[in-house]
Structures are given as C-alpha cells and as structure tokens.
Design an enzyme around this catalytic site. Structure first.
Site, PDB file in Angstrom:
ATOM      1  N   ARG A 137      -5.496   0.537  -6.397  1.00 52.78           N
ATOM      2  CA  ARG A 137      -4.252   1.150  -5.914  1.00 52.78           C
ATOM      3  C   ARG A 137      -3.745   2.202  -6.904  1.00 52.78           C
ATOM      4  NH1 ARG A 137      -2.306  -2.044  -1.608  1.00 52.78           N
ATOM      5  NH2 ARG A 137      -2.576  -4.281  -1.796  1.00 52.78           N
ATOM      6  N   ASP A 178      -5.110   2.745  10.819  1.00 52.59           N
ATOM      7  CA  ASP A 178      -6.526   2.514  11.143  1.00 52.59           C
ATOM      8  C   ASP A 178      -6.593   2.089  12.610  1.00 52.59           C
ATOM      9  OD1 ASP A 178      -9.209   1.978  11.103  1.00 52.59           O
ATOM     10  OD2 ASP A 178      -9.070   0.160   9.905  1.00 52.59           O
ATOM     11  N   LYS A 194      -6.668   7.506  10.425  1.00 50.25           N
ATOM     12  CA  LYS A 194      -8.127   7.370  10.569  1.00 50.25           C
ATOM     13  C   LYS A 194      -8.403   7.146  12.047  1.00 50.25           C
ATOM     14  CE  LYS A 194     -10.026   3.785   8.259  1.00 50.25           C
ATOM     15  NZ  LYS A 194     -10.589   2.994   7.138  1.00 50.25           N
ATOM     16  N   GLY A 197       0.773  -1.236   0.000  1.00 49.10           N
ATOM     17  CA  GLY A 197       0.000   0.000   0.000  1.00 49.10           C
ATOM     18  C   GLY A 197       0.806   1.290   0.000  1.00 49.10           C
ATOM     19  N   ASP A 220      -6.027  -0.156  -1.310  1.00 49.64           N
ATOM     20  CA  ASP A 220      -6.784  -1.084  -2.146  1.00 49.64           C
ATOM     21  C   ASP A 220      -8.080  -1.565  -1.505  1.00 49.64           C
ATOM     22  OD1 ASP A 220      -5.441  -2.729  -0.119  1.00 49.64           O
ATOM     23  OD2 ASP A 220      -6.144  -4.433  -1.287  1.00 49.64           O
ATOM     24  N   PHE A 278     -14.002   3.897   4.555  1.00 47.42           N
ATOM     25  CA  PHE A 278     -13.071   3.051   3.816  1.00 47.42           C
ATOM     26  C   PHE A 278     -12.626   3.792   2.563  1.00 47.42           C
ATOM     27  CE2 PHE A 278     -11.565  -0.348   1.092  1.00 47.42           C
ATOM     28  CZ  PHE A 278     -10.770  -1.036   1.979  1.00 47.42           C
ATOM     29  N   VAL A 279     -11.313   4.014   2.438  1.00 52.67           N
ATOM     30  CA  VAL A 279     -10.800   4.796   1.313  1.00 52.67           C
ATOM     31  C   VAL A 279      -9.957   3.934   0.380  1.00 52.67           C
ATOM     32  CG1 VAL A 279     -10.904   7.065   2.414  1.00 52.67           C
ATOM     33  CG2 VAL A 279      -8.885   5.629   2.773  1.00 52.67           C
ATOM     34  N   GLU A 315       4.035   4.375   6.003  1.00 55.12           N
ATOM     35  CA  GLU A 315       2.761   3.643   5.976  1.00 55.12           C
ATOM     36  C   GLU A 315       1.731   4.438   5.183  1.00 55.12           C
ATOM     37  OE1 GLU A 315       1.208   1.089   5.934  1.00 55.12           O
ATOM     38  OE2 GLU A 315       0.467   0.417   7.879  1.00 55.12           O
ATOM     39  N   ASP A 316       0.782   3.736   4.577  1.00 53.43           N
ATOM     40  CA  ASP A 316      -0.257   4.445   3.825  1.00 53.43           C
ATOM     41  C   ASP A 316      -1.343   4.997   4.759  1.00 53.43           C
ATOM     42  OD1 ASP A 316      -1.193   1.909   4.474  1.00 53.43           O
ATOM     43  OD2 ASP A 316      -1.772   1.342   2.438  1.00 53.43           O
TER      44      ASP A 316
END
Ligand code: IMP
Length: 180
Positions: free
Chosen positions: A166, A104, A132, A46, A160, A153-154, A100-101
C-alpha cells in the site's frame, strides 16, 4: 534491505500522474459541490492515500469520514461485501461522495449504494481513482474516475496484495514471481 519496488513488474501510473489527476478531480468536485459542504466517505483501507492527495486540492468547505469495507482475499473478490459497524445515521441529509481506490466487479460500491438507499441522504456520487472495466462489472454510475486501467492486478498508492505494497507511491503491476 528488502525493497518492495523490486516486486513491481512495471509502473502503470506514476506519482506525478496521480497528483495531476487529483488536481483535476478536485476542481470538478469544487465546481459541482459549491455551498453543499460535501461529505467524502472514504472506503478504507485502500482509499486513504487517494483521499489524502485529493483533499489537498479541494478548496471549498467539505468534511470526510471513513468506512471500513472489505471483500478481497489475495487477488480475488470473495463476492461477500462486509461493511464493519458504521453509524449510517450521521449521513442523513448529506451530499456524499464515496471515495474508492478501484472499481473491479463493482460489487463493493453497488452494495454500499444499496445500503444508502434506506437513509434519507441528500445525494450520492462515486469518485474512484481507478476503474478496471470488465465484462462482469456492475455499472455503479461513477461520476469521477481517475484512470481506466487494463484488467491486471495492481498494487500501490493504497492498493494491496494481502495488506502489503500500500505504501508504494505509484500504481504498478505486481511481478507474478512475488505472488504467494
Ligand atoms: P469490487 O467490489 O470488485 O469492485 O472491488 C473493489 C475492491 O477490490 C477494491 O476496493 C480493492 O480493495 C479490491 N481490488 C480490486 N482490484 C484490485 C487490484 O487490482 N489490486 C488490489 N485490490 C483490488
């Protein structure tokens, strides 16, 4: 032609906003890591687009490496973080920035940071494109955050849904109709 842009409900963060924020984060990293030759450790898959965009703007000497970590299936975490075989020895003495992307639950970064505790590294910080925040989030003490986002949820820019989307150049909210 099936266009994946049509499966996005709305754009949350544009390509231009991501790029501008990467420049800002890069200049903070430059200021904090002068003469430290930081190692940017990218959590794949990601975080690859984020790493690629960020390092364009970092002008100090640095290196990067990739580590494959996963815990998600569909739209939720399995709660089981798996780090695929990685030679942690090469991190010894290094100043590491985990790239990191999205944070969560925080479980992925928490687990990785715990693993790094058994290795004599120089230092470790976290740089995440998105955060988030939620009631159940573990505080991982991220130093660099691109954007705080609502609990949705993005997809896009590396993020993804079952390995798809992606390649969208922006961050968007997925159309519920596209969820399988
Ligand atoms: P955490 O361990 O719960 O913090 O989750 C981190 C990982 O979950 C990220 O690296 C993503 O792969 C995935 N993830 C969490 N939220 C989202 C989302 O909204 N879209 C896509 N992937 C997500």
């Amino acid at each position: 032609m099936k266009d994946i842009n049509e499966e996005v409900l709305r754009v949350l963060i544009t390509e231009e906003q991501i790029d501008a924020r990467c420049k800002e984060l890069a200049s903070q990293i430059e200021a904090d890591y002068e003469n430290k030759n930081p190692l940017l450790l990218c959590l794949i898959n990601g975080s690859l687009p984020f790493l690629g965009n960020l390092i364009k703007y970092i002008r100090i000497p640095m290196e990067y490496d990739c580590i494959r970590v996963h815990s998600y299936q569909g739209q939720s975490s399995t709660g089981n973080v798996i780090v695929e075989n990685y030679n942690f020895d090469k991190l010894k003495g290094r100043h590491i920035i985990l790239i990191e992307d999205i944070i969560d639950t925080g479980l992925t970064l928490h687990t990785l940071k715990q693993m790094l505790k058994s290795i004599p590294i120089g230092s470790v910080e976290i740089c995440s494109l998105l955060n988030k925040p939620g009631l159940n989030q573990i505080d991982v003490g991220a130093k660099y955050i691109g954007f705080e986002i609502p609990s949705e949820f993005v997809i896009g820019f590396g993020l993804d849904y079952n390995e798809q989307y992606r390649n969208l150049p922006y961050i968007g909210i997925m159309n519920p109709k596209a969820i399988k």
